[in-house]
Write an enzyme that holds these catalytic residues in place. Sequence first.
Site, PDB file in Angstrom:
ATOM      1  N   THR A  13      12.982   3.734  -0.400  1.00  0.00           N
ATOM      2  CA  THR A  13      14.248   3.390   0.369  1.00  0.00           C
ATOM      3  C   THR A  13      14.702   4.388   1.107  1.00  0.00           C
ATOM      4  OG1 THR A  13      14.577   1.718  -1.445  1.00  0.00           O
ATOM      5  CG2 THR A  13      16.448   2.330  -0.123  1.00  0.00           C
ATOM      6  N   ASP A  58       6.035   1.192  -0.553  1.00  0.00           N
ATOM      7  CA  ASP A  58       7.324   0.926  -1.155  1.00  0.00           C
ATOM      8  C   ASP A  58       6.619   1.133  -2.811  1.00  0.00           C
ATOM      9  OD1 ASP A  58       8.279  -1.174  -3.408  1.00  0.00           O
ATOM     10  OD2 ASP A  58       9.468  -1.729  -1.717  1.00  0.00           O
ATOM     11  N   SER A  59       7.192   1.683  -3.562  1.00  0.00           N
ATOM     12  CA  SER A  59       6.821   2.285  -4.871  1.00  0.00           C
ATOM     13  C   SER A  59       6.342   1.254  -5.778  1.00  0.00           C
ATOM     14  CB  SER A  59       7.723   3.337  -5.553  1.00  0.00           C
ATOM     15  OG  SER A  59       8.703   2.399  -6.321  1.00  0.00           O
ATOM     16  N   SER A  60       6.389  -0.134  -5.341  1.00  0.00           N
ATOM     17  CA  SER A  60       5.956  -0.913  -6.251  1.00  0.00           C
ATOM     18  C   SER A  60       4.414  -1.167  -6.125  1.00  0.00           C
ATOM     19  CB  SER A  60       6.424  -2.170  -5.841  1.00  0.00           C
ATOM     20  OG  SER A  60       7.875  -2.543  -6.076  1.00  0.00           O
ATOM     21  N   ASP A  91      11.401   2.094  -7.826  1.00  0.00           N
ATOM     22  CA  ASP A  91      10.980   1.134  -8.892  1.00  0.00           C
ATOM     23  C   ASP A  91       9.888   1.916  -9.792  1.00  0.00           C
ATOM     24  OD1 ASP A  91      12.622  -0.893  -8.021  1.00  0.00           O
ATOM     25  OD2 ASP A  91      10.822  -1.701  -6.756  1.00  0.00           O
ATOM     26  N   GLN A 274      10.795  -0.617 -27.913  1.00  0.00           N
ATOM     27  CA  GLN A 274      11.329  -1.239 -26.850  1.00  0.00           C
ATOM     28  C   GLN A 274      12.881  -0.801 -26.400  1.00  0.00           C
ATOM     29  OE1 GLN A 274      11.082  -5.500 -27.493  1.00  0.00           O
ATOM     30  NE2 GLN A 274       8.918  -5.363 -27.785  1.00  0.00           N
ATOM     31  N   CYS A 275      13.474  -0.097 -27.810  1.00  0.00           N
ATOM     32  CA  CYS A 275      14.744   0.486 -27.567  1.00  0.00           C
ATOM     33  C   CYS A 275      15.105   1.595 -26.570  1.00  0.00           C
ATOM     34  CB  CYS A 275      15.484   0.799 -28.745  1.00  0.00           C
ATOM     35  SG  CYS A 275      15.170  -0.528 -29.910  1.00  0.00           S
TER      36      CYS A 275
END
Length: 339
Positions: A13, A58-60, A91, A274-275
């Site tokens: 970006t 784009d970092s995706s 991202d 996942q925390c």
Amino acid sequence: MRKRVYIAYTGGTIGMRRTRDGYSPEPGSLQRQMEAMPELRHDSMPLVTINEYAPLLDSSNMTPREWVKIAHDLADHYDDFDGFLVLHGTDTMAYTASALPFMLNGLAKPVIVTGSQIPLCEVRNDARENLITSLLIASSYDVPEVCLYFGGKLLRGCRAVKVSADGFAAFDSPNFPPLGLVGIDIEINHSFVRPVEDRRPRLSVQDFGSPVVSALRLFPGISPELVRNVLRPPLQGLVLEAYGVGNGPDANIEFLEALSEATSRGVVIVDCTQCLQGTVNLTEYTAGSALARAGVISGFDMTAEAALAKLYYLLSRGESPDEVKRAMQDDLRGEMTRR
């Protein structure tokens, strides 16, 4: 003499322009905007060399192949500069910031990964502050690590995660204190900065080869068949994002059998929570002990991004599954805390 900083501009970006279809990278745009910034000509600022990648991404669209390209780019220019910036989209920024520490052997200079949520071309943006502060840190502060700077925080790269899709404080380091905080002053907490253990005359790069690595997030009702499909050959390593302190559905015998079958043929399965905060402890609950008996190993407080990068690194060295398992549970780059 003014210090020199090398910028690897990968895309993202920060250098985009507004188009009819939304923000898009435009070759040469970032350089033109930086040339128009009087702050960068101040005596306190370093001299800058920009290598604009082609194509800008784009970092995706980032892959381990791009990580290798960035690492070699930094190594090729290592002797000629005092510090380095990697301008990157947000991202997958945490993945790149986690991978580079494992790839850069003998690093003794700052490498700062940064970007922005709003492009530099907009009147109101976060790009200007992130860019200026990152340049100052890379040129004038003794932080010989791969770091991620964003929104006033200097984080260890392999401890960083993205925590906001649209806030300026988009990244955090949930299980390790920031290496620095930026307000009126740039304050580096040197007690948290890793000392340079290997001052080699040149930086060397550990390439990531082509190991087959994946990630799987548990969810209630997950199908054992789905798990088996993920674990099928030629998979070599898996980041298993489990519940709480590393728990999984121990009442689901087929699920456990799928894990056991995979680990018995050499798949390295690393349990991460996942925390956002906390550490894996596979002995605290029977639901965690069952995973350990199936051959799953603890990722302790590693982020899922760091665990994935570490698997790529270790499996690319051609070590046996047992050697990879042992090394996964050692702190190699400050990516984990063993309690």
